[in-house]
Design an enzyme around this catalytic site. Structure first.
Site, PDB file in Angstrom:
ATOM      1  N   GLY A 168      13.868  25.551  50.624  1.00 41.95           N
ATOM      2  CA  GLY A 168      14.738  26.610  50.101  1.00 41.95           C
ATOM      3  C   GLY A 168      16.219  26.265  50.215  1.00 41.95           C
ATOM      4  CB  ALA A 212      11.741  29.522  53.060  1.00 40.21           C
ATOM      5  CD  GLU A 245       9.549  23.469  49.382  1.00 38.23           C
ATOM      6  OE1 GLU A 245       9.625  22.247  49.133  1.00 38.23           O
ATOM      7  OE2 GLU A 245      10.512  24.245  49.282  1.00 38.23           O
TER       8      GLU A 245
HETATM    9  N1  COA Z   1      11.962  27.610  59.328  1.00 42.28           N
HETATM   10  C1  COA Z   1      12.022  28.137  60.559  1.00 42.28           C
HETATM   11  N2  COA Z   1      12.564  27.506  61.599  1.00 42.28           N
HETATM   12  C2  COA Z   1      13.107  26.300  61.382  1.00 42.28           C
HETATM   13  C3  COA Z   1      13.091  25.695  60.116  1.00 42.28           C
HETATM   14  C4  COA Z   1      12.484  26.412  59.050  1.00 42.28           C
HETATM   15  N3  COA Z   1      12.442  25.929  57.822  1.00 42.28           N
HETATM   16  N4  COA Z   1      13.672  24.466  60.204  1.00 42.28           N
HETATM   17  C5  COA Z   1      14.058  24.327  61.491  1.00 42.28           C
HETATM   18  N5  COA Z   1      13.715  25.427  62.196  1.00 42.28           N
HETATM   19  C6  COA Z   1      13.942  25.709  63.620  1.00 42.28           C
HETATM   20  C7  COA Z   1      12.961  24.931  64.490  1.00 42.28           C
HETATM   21  O1  COA Z   1      11.724  25.642  64.574  1.00 42.28           O
HETATM   22  C8  COA Z   1      13.710  24.886  65.783  1.00 42.28           C
HETATM   23  O2  COA Z   1      13.598  26.154  66.424  1.00 42.28           O
HETATM   24  P1  COA Z   1      13.299  26.258  68.029  1.00 42.28           P
HETATM   25  O3  COA Z   1      14.462  25.542  68.659  1.00 42.28           O
HETATM   26  O4  COA Z   1      13.311  27.727  68.272  1.00 42.28           O
HETATM   27  O5  COA Z   1      12.013  25.560  68.219  1.00 42.28           O
HETATM   28  C9  COA Z   1      15.156  24.717  65.362  1.00 42.28           C
HETATM   29  O6  COA Z   1      15.202  25.175  64.017  1.00 42.28           O
HETATM   30  C10 COA Z   1      15.644  23.293  65.393  1.00 42.28           C
HETATM   31  O7  COA Z   1      14.757  22.495  64.611  1.00 42.28           O
HETATM   32  P2  COA Z   1      14.035  21.167  65.149  1.00 42.28           P
HETATM   33  O8  COA Z   1      12.807  20.963  64.337  1.00 42.28           O
HETATM   34  O9  COA Z   1      13.869  21.243  66.610  1.00 42.28           O
HETATM   35  O10 COA Z   1      15.155  20.090  64.790  1.00 42.28           O
HETATM   36  P3  COA Z   1      14.904  18.524  64.537  1.00 42.28           P
HETATM   37  O11 COA Z   1      16.271  17.907  64.510  1.00 42.28           O
HETATM   38  O12 COA Z   1      13.903  17.979  65.448  1.00 42.28           O
HETATM   39  O13 COA Z   1      14.294  18.442  63.040  1.00 42.28           O
HETATM   40  C11 COA Z   1      14.106  19.029  60.709  1.00 42.28           C
HETATM   41  C12 COA Z   1      15.047  18.822  61.927  1.00 42.28           C
HETATM   42  C13 COA Z   1      14.963  19.621  59.595  1.00 42.28           C
HETATM   43  C14 COA Z   1      13.540  17.668  60.274  1.00 42.28           C
HETATM   44  C15 COA Z   1      12.958  19.980  61.092  1.00 42.28           C
HETATM   45  O14 COA Z   1      13.513  21.144  61.671  1.00 42.28           O
HETATM   46  C16 COA Z   1      12.103  20.416  59.942  1.00 42.28           C
HETATM   47  O15 COA Z   1      11.289  19.635  59.455  1.00 42.28           O
HETATM   48  N6  COA Z   1      12.240  21.680  59.478  1.00 42.28           N
HETATM   49  C17 COA Z   1      11.427  22.251  58.449  1.00 42.28           C
HETATM   50  C18 COA Z   1      11.806  21.707  57.094  1.00 42.28           C
HETATM   51  C19 COA Z   1      10.907  22.274  56.013  1.00 42.28           C
HETATM   52  O16 COA Z   1       9.732  21.998  55.937  1.00 42.28           O
HETATM   53  N7  COA Z   1      11.505  23.108  55.152  1.00 42.28           N
HETATM   54  C20 COA Z   1      10.811  23.685  54.044  1.00 42.28           C
HETATM   55  C21 COA Z   1      10.314  25.036  54.389  1.00 42.28           C
HETATM   56  S1  COA Z   1       9.426  25.741  53.033  1.00 42.28           S
END
Ligand code: COA
Length: 260
Positions: free
Chosen positions: A112, A66, A135
């Site tokens: 999500g 999400a 989460e």
């Molecule tokens: N919500 C909003 N934005 C998100 C997102 C999410 N769930 N997951 C990734 N993004 C965005 C990042 O903020 C980033 O945006 P920016 O470039 O404007 O800063 C972009 O997507 C790329 O993500 P980034 O974190 O830089 O990539 P990464 O390769 O370093 O890491 C993940 C990848 C998937 C490990 C990391 O993005 C992450 O942990 N995301 C959240 C996962 C999560 O907790 N999901 C559950 C949500 S309830």
């Protein structure tokens, strides 16, 4: 119909819906959830569409969860409303569609994203996929059905561990757990899903819809799945697909189902 956050195309009876926010790793904001609802509703009503494939744009993510930026300042009431809106509009909606939905998990399926893949009827992953429900590392729990569907798919103990550790598993472990049905290379993922979809589309769509309903009944409170199966089984006998399927068998030819 044109969308801001998704793409939807139909080809040879297969509708492919692609979540198209690669810069945000296809994170699900409210608008994307609403557009997905619309696209699934249209595909499900389209008689030409036999199977839906759901995937994410880019080579990195199916859906990374999400959209955290949208709910970071929510209070308890807004949190409940967010989960209810998402479950009604998308997650329960997809699970209960009469058209089969395959999730083509092409990378991260987190929060999500994994919940959406689990709401699909089955999942096929590319070998770079990483799946998890992180989460609790954000101070919340999965709110789009993850606490219910993950134990249904992989068992309670494994679901407890995955949710409590907020960890990710790779595609091979997801395959071992039965969370995904197949793993392929990323290049072959879409064609693999399309092959599966064409196999499905050669069968009776009416019978497939009845089977989805009967299988889902096993997971619904207060509903006896065996009774639902009896009802659905009987219903099939009154369909044109049943007449065509049995007649074709007896005439030693391939069935050409009217889908009615
Ligand atoms: N919500 C909003 N934005 C998100 C997102 C999410 N769930 N997951 C990734 N993004 C965005 C990042 O903020 C980033 O945006 P920016 O470039 O404007 O800063 C972009 O997507 C790329 O993500 P980034 O974190 O830089 O990539 P990464 O390769 O370093 O890491 C993940 C990848 C998937 C490990 C990391 O993005 C992450 O942990 N995301 C959240 C996962 C999560 O907790 N999901 C559950 C949500 S309830």
């Amino acid at each position: 119909m044109s969308y801001k956050n998704i793409l939807s195309d139909i080809n040879n009876g297969i509708t492919t819906i692609t979540i198209n926010r690669p810069k945000k790793l296809n994170a699900l904001n409210k608008e994307t959830i609403e557009e997905l609802h619309k696209a699934f509703e249209i595909a499900n009503k389209d008689k030409a569409c036999k199977v839906i494939i759901l995937t994410g744009r880019g080579d990195k993510a199916f859906v990374a969860g999400a959209d955290i930026s949208e709910f970071a300042d929510f209070n308890a009431k807004q949190g409940s409303e967010l989960a209810k809106m998402g479950q009604d509009l998308l997650f329960d909606f997809v699970e209960n569609l009469s058209t089969p939905v395959i999730a083509a998990v092409n990378g991260f399926a987190l929060g999500g994203g994994l919940e959406l893949a689990m709401a699909c009827h089955f999942r096929i992953a590319s070998d770079n996929a990483r799946l998890g429900l992180p989460e609790v590392s954000l101070g919340v729990i999965p709110g789009y059905g993850g606490t219910q569907r993950l134990p249904q798919l992989i068992g309670k103990g494994r679901a407890m561990e995955l949710i409590m550790t907020a960890g990710m598993i790779d595609a091979t472990q997801a395959l071992n757990y039965g969370l995904v049905n197949h793993v392929t290379s990323q290049e072959k993922l879409v064609s693999f899903c399309e092959d599966k979809a064409s196999k499905i589309s050669r069968n009776s769509s009416v019978a497939i819809s009845a089977a989805i309903k009967a299988i889902n009944a096993n997971y619904k409170d207060g509903i006896n799945g065996f009774d639902e199966e009896i009802k659905a089984f009987g219903h099939c006998f009154g369909t044109a697909d049943f007449i065509e399927g049995t007649t074709a068998f007896l005439e030693k030819r391939k069935a050409d189902f009217p889908g009615e």
